[in-house]
Design a protein around this motif. Structure first.
Motif: not given
Ligand SMILES: [Zn+2]
Length: 202
Positions: A111, A114, A143, A146
């Motif tokens: 991701c 994050c 992800c 997020c």
């Molecule tokens: Zn993420």
């Protein structure tokens, strides 16, 4: 070893003999370009044994290394190639296709907000509802949490910026990233042509 057309036709039904009980399906050949670099790192360029033997008979490849396993037909006998190199250099296309897989590979399956590697999806940096396009430069791996959090906002509005701004990668960029994800099976004879453990970045 005879290289006639008859032998080639027999490739389809040769018998495999070996001291070990490993099946020939477990003996793929690593395929190198004429410059002895793998045609592809990720996925690693591998041919099933039937394909590599056909290519040998058709004179399209040189055998670089062999398995300790023999295939036999009435008119020929040979060891299964473990590494072959193309006789004619194939120029890799400079720009890889814009596919879901290649976007993940460019972003190293993580991701971009994050760093998570779970539940990967795609996020439009500029949301489609605000005119964002589905292109290399506007799509990043994200992800699902997020992605949900960013929602329909631009990065500035959401205060969420990707670790790296999306870009159009070269084939070489993807090769470099692919080296970080070696497959589970690597035959020892391949090691001279792969550099999985080389340090790519500080
Ligand atoms: Zn993420």
């Amino acid at each position: 070893m005879a290289l006639g057309g008859d032998a080639l036709r027999e490739v389809a039904d040769v018998t495999v003999h070996s001291q070990t009980r490993v099946s020939p399906e477990a003996c793929p050949a690593l395929v190198l370009n004429a410059d002895f670099r793998p045609l592809s790192y990720y996925p690693l360029s591998l041919w099933a044994w039937q394909d590599s033997i056909k290519a040998v008979f058709l004179d399209r490849v040189n055998i670089v290394s062999n398995y300790d396993k023999t295939v036999r037909s009435p008119s020929f006998e040979m060891r299964l190639p473990s590494v072959v190199s193309l006789r004619r250099y194939v120029r890799p296309s400079r720009h890889p296709a814009f596919t879901r897989f290649n976007v993940f590979l460019r972003d190293r399956f993580s991701c971009q907000y994050c760093g998570s590697r779970e539940d990967l999806t795609f996020d439009h940096l500029v949301p489609r509802s605000k005119g964002g396009t589905t292109t290399w430069k506007n799509v990043v791996a994200a992800c699902s949490s997020c992605n949900l959090r960013k929602g329909d906002l631009r990065p500035g509005e959401a205060r969420m910026w990707p670790a790296r701004m999306p870009y159009q990668p070269t084939v070489n960029d993807l090769h470099q990233n692919g080296r970080r994800f070696p497959p589970n099976y690597l035959h020892e004879s391949w090691m001279d042509y792969l550099y999985w453990d080389s340090v790519l970045e500080p």
